[in-house]
Write a protein that holds these residues in place. Structure first.
Motif, short mmCIF file in Angstrom:
data_model
loop_
_atom_site.label_atom_id
_atom_site.label_comp_id
_atom_site.label_asym_id
_atom_site.label_seq_id
_atom_site.Cartn_x
_atom_site.Cartn_y
_atom_site.Cartn_z
N ASN A 1 9.41 11.55 -4.28
CA ASN A 1 8.40 12.61 -4.33
C ASN A 1 8.84 13.92 -3.67
N ILE A 2 10.13 14.19 -3.74
CA ILE A 2 10.64 15.48 -3.30
C ILE A 2 10.65 16.43 -4.50
N MET A 3 10.09 17.62 -4.31
CA MET A 3 10.20 18.68 -5.29
C MET A 3 11.45 19.50 -4.95
N ARG A 4 12.43 19.46 -5.82
CA ARG A 4 13.74 20.06 -5.53
C ARG A 4 14.00 21.24 -6.46
N PHE A 5 14.30 22.40 -5.85
CA PHE A 5 14.61 23.62 -6.59
C PHE A 5 16.03 24.06 -6.28
N ASN A 6 16.76 24.49 -7.29
CA ASN A 6 18.07 25.10 -7.05
C ASN A 6 17.90 26.32 -6.16
N PHE B 1 -4.74 11.20 -1.57
CA PHE B 1 -3.44 11.48 -0.97
C PHE B 1 -3.53 12.14 0.41
N LYS B 2 -4.49 13.02 0.58
CA LYS B 2 -4.52 13.92 1.73
C LYS B 2 -4.54 13.20 3.07
N SER B 3 -5.36 12.17 3.20
CA SER B 3 -5.56 11.52 4.50
C SER B 3 -4.31 10.81 5.00
N GLU B 4 -3.37 10.50 4.10
CA GLU B 4 -2.16 9.78 4.50
C GLU B 4 -0.96 10.70 4.76
N ILE B 5 -1.16 12.00 4.60
CA ILE B 5 -0.05 12.94 4.78
C ILE B 5 0.05 13.40 6.23
N GLU C 1 0.83 -1.21 0.00
CA GLU C 1 0.00 0.00 0.00
C GLU C 1 0.86 1.25 0.00
N LYS C 2 1.92 1.25 0.81
CA LYS C 2 2.82 2.40 0.86
C LYS C 2 3.52 2.62 -0.48
N GLU C 3 3.95 1.53 -1.10
CA GLU C 3 4.63 1.64 -2.38
C GLU C 3 3.67 2.12 -3.47
N ASN C 4 2.44 1.63 -3.44
CA ASN C 4 1.44 2.08 -4.42
C ASN C 4 1.12 3.56 -4.23
N TYR C 5 1.03 3.99 -2.97
CA TYR C 5 0.78 5.40 -2.67
C TYR C 5 1.91 6.25 -3.23
N LYS C 6 3.13 5.82 -2.98
CA LYS C 6 4.31 6.55 -3.46
C LYS C 6 4.31 6.66 -4.99
N ILE C 7 3.99 5.57 -5.66
CA ILE C 7 3.97 5.55 -7.12
C ILE C 7 2.87 6.46 -7.66
N GLU C 8 1.69 6.40 -7.06
CA GLU C 8 0.57 7.21 -7.53
C GLU C 8 0.83 8.70 -7.32
N LEU C 9 1.43 9.04 -6.17
CA LEU C 9 1.74 10.45 -5.91
C LEU C 9 2.81 10.94 -6.87
N PRO D 1 0.21 26.65 -5.11
CA PRO D 1 -1.21 26.30 -5.17
C PRO D 1 -1.47 25.00 -5.92
N ARG D 2 -0.74 24.77 -6.99
CA ARG D 2 -0.91 23.52 -7.75
C ARG D 2 -0.39 22.32 -6.95
N TYR D 3 0.65 22.54 -6.19
CA TYR D 3 1.19 21.49 -5.32
C TYR D 3 0.16 21.07 -4.29
N ILE D 4 -0.48 22.05 -3.68
CA ILE D 4 -1.52 21.76 -2.69
C ILE D 4 -2.74 21.14 -3.35
N LYS D 5 -3.03 21.54 -4.57
CA LYS D 5 -4.14 20.91 -5.30
C LYS D 5 -3.90 19.41 -5.44
N VAL D 6 -2.67 19.02 -5.77
CA VAL D 6 -2.34 17.60 -5.90
C VAL D 6 -2.41 16.91 -4.55
N LEU D 7 -1.76 17.48 -3.53
CA LEU D 7 -1.67 16.82 -2.23
C LEU D 7 -3.01 16.73 -1.51
N SER D 8 -3.91 17.69 -1.77
CA SER D 8 -5.20 17.70 -1.07
C SER D 8 -6.23 16.82 -1.75
N ASP D 9 -5.86 16.17 -2.85
CA ASP D 9 -6.75 15.19 -3.46
C ASP D 9 -7.07 14.10 -2.43
N ALA D 10 -8.29 13.61 -2.45
CA ALA D 10 -8.76 12.66 -1.44
C ALA D 10 -7.88 11.41 -1.34
#
Length: 206
Positions: free
Chosen positions: A67-72, A106-110, A36-44, A95-104
C-alpha cells in the motif's frame, strides 16, 4: 505419603493442562490479530486501486502490495523545489488519498501517513561516502518536507475536515539512499527508480 504424592501429581497435571489451554488461546489470539491485519491490508489495497488505477500511468506511479503510493522523482538533479507539474498532480492525488484513508474502516487503525523522499546513491564527483550520505539525507528530507507542505496547504474539503488528524499523523521523512530499488533479478541499483517520492501508511500496533 502416597496420598501426598498423588495430590502433587494431580496439581501438576492441572497446571500442565492450564498451560496448554493458555498456549492455545495465545496462538488463537495471535492468528486472529494477524488475520485482521492482513484483511486490513487487502481492503486498503483494493480501495487505493479502485480510486487511482485509471491515473497511475499518466502519473508514472504505482501502488505496491504494501500500500505504498510510489511516484517517480519529479525533481531536478540536486534540487528540492516541487515542479509545477507535480504540484498539479498533488492537487488531484492528495485530497483523494485522504478521502480513502479517512474512511471509517481505515482511519482508526492508522498511526502515521508518511511522505518519504528517496535518492540514489551518489553525489556527482564527491567521493567521501559520509559526505555523500549527509548531502542525500538533507536533500531527501527537504524534498519530502516540501511535498508535505504543499499537500497540507491544499484547500480541499477532505483535508480541511481531517486537518487535526493530519497534524497528528502526517510526517515527512528523508530516506536518502537507504532503500534503493534494483533492476529485476539483480543487485545493481536502478538509480532512476531509486529516486522517488512515496506516500506510506503505518498502522497501529495492537
Amino acid at each position: 505419603m502416597q496420598d501426598s504424592e498423588s495430590n502433587w501429581i494431580n496439581i501438576a497435571d492441572v497446571m500442565s493442562a492450564l498451560m496448554m489451554i493458555f498456549m492455545f488461546i495465545s496462538i488463537s489470539f495471535l492468528y486472529q490479530l494477524l488475520s485482521e491485519k492482513e484483511n486490513y491490508k487487502i481492503e486498503l489495497n483494493k480501495a487505493l486501486h479502485e480510486e487511482f488505477d485509471k491515473d497511475l500511468t499518466k502519473w508514472q506511479a504505482l501502488i505496491t502490495d504494501d500500500n505504498i503510493m510510489r511516484f517517480n522523482s519529479p525533481f531536478e538533479t540536486g534540487g528540492a523545489e516541487v515542479p509545477e507539474a507535480f504540484y498539479e498532480l498533488l492537487q488531484d492525488f492528495f485530497p483523494r488519498y485522504i478521502k480513502v484513508l479517512s474512511d471509517a474502516k481505515f482511519k482508526s487503525e492508522i498511526d502515521e501517513i508518511r511522505v518519504e523522499g528517496h535518492t540514489s546513491n551518489g553525489w556527482g564527483s564527491v567521493a567521501d561516502t559520509r559526505e555523500v550520505y549527509l548531502k542525500n539525507m538533507r536533500l531527501s528530507q527537504e524534498r519530502a518536507s516540501n511535498v508535505l507542505s504543499l499537500c497540507y496547504g491544499l484547500d480541499d474539503f477532505f483535508i480541511r475536515n481531517n486537518i487535526k488528524w493530519l497534524e497528528a499523523n502526517l510526517r515527512a521523512n528523508g530516506m536518502a539512499f537507504s532503500k534503493p530499488l534494483y533492476f529485476e533479478k539483480s543487485q545493481t541499483e536502478d538509480t532512476e527508480r531509486s529516486k522517488r517520492v512515496e506516500f506510506k501508511v503505518i498502522t497501529k500496533d495492537k
